[in-house]
Design a protein around this motif. Structure first.
Motif: not given
Length: 277
Positions: A25-28, A196, A215-216, A218-220, A222-223
């Protein structure tokens, strides 16, 4: 029939399961290979942190080896014991281009193992006592191996092919272990083991539960902007076609024949890997 063997036939095609690219969800970046019938999954997180990008010899390998040496919450023994209780297995690996951590776990324990994997990846503390032990043991192992003819042949061939100053040709010496510091390890980990600078590769019996768990956790995170990949210069091979290394007191000899081939993007690369095996 134990007398007549099966008929010979040419293998024209080997079916391969294509990986599905599905960013978190965060683009990872995340790639899935959904295959197998057993409730087991392999989760790999790879970083652009191979030996080609290290500031001095042995740094990248040492970080990879010490990655599971303890976190701010658990010692290395507690990590190993907890993973073992869940039937999970953790392994680290490194080459010239990438460093990776792999976790094998039953699906039923994903909710317990995924947080542990996340903790090891991004909360390792690299205790200085573990570093000193690793450095001393590694140096002793190097000294022993350096007296073996096959090890000497393997060490020198890359320098002949790429050049002694090339990222793929540089080799450590016994003095490199004394020059390695604990701060070198910490700095490289903080710089290279970043969200990143990594991607996930997951294989096995994959379901939506695993995606939700990833997702849970890694959502916090920031990339940021990905770090610049190591620039690999053109090889500068040595003119010598043959190299003889005299090893005192050796009771046997080692012969190694090498040559450069095509890159990984060549159509024959996979076939050559099978042939070479």
């Amino acid at each position: 029939d134990r007398v007549a063997g099966p008929p010979e036939q040419t293998v024209n095609q080997i079916p391969m399961i294509a990986a599905e690219a599905r960013p978190l969800d965060n683009g990872w970046p995340c790639f899935f290979v959904n295959a197998g019938t057993q409730d087991v999954v392999r989760i790999e997180c790879s970083f652009n942190a191979g030996s080609a990008s290290q500031p001095k010899s042995l740094v990248a390998n040492s970080v990879s080896q010490l990655l599971n040496g303890g976190t701010s919450k658990r010692t290395d023994f507690e990590l190993a014991e907890t993973l073992d209780n869940y039937g999970a297995f953790l392994h680290t690996d490194m080459d010239e281009d990438f460093s990776a951590m792999e976790v094998y776990t039953p699906n039923k324990h994903l909710e317990k193992v995924v947080p542990l994997m996340h903790e090891v990846l991004f909360d390792s503390v690299f205790p200085e006592s573990e570093f000193e032990l690793h450095r001393n043991n590694s140096k002793q192992k190097f000294v022993v191996n350096d007296g073996k003819v096959n090890y000497q042949a393997r060490r020198h061939f890359s320098q002949l092919i790429f050049g002694a100053e090339h990222s793929y040709g540089k080799r450590a010496s016994a003095a490199s272990f004394d020059e390695l510091t604990h701060q070198d390890i910490l700095d490289y980990y903080k710089t290279k083991y970043r969200p990143e600078n990594s991607y996930f590769m997951i294989a096995g019996k994959v379901d939506e539960k695993l995606c939700a768990l990833l997702n849970r956790y890694v959502e916090q995170m920031t990339r940021g902007e990905a770090t610049t990949a190591a620039v690999i210069s053109a090889p500068t091979p040595v003119d010598k076609q043959k190299l003889f290394i005299e090893q005192k007191d050796a009771v046997q000899s080692a012969i190694r024949i090498v040559r450069t081939l095509f890159s990984k993007t060549h159509k024959y690369f996979l076939g050559m890997q099978v042939l070479n095996t």
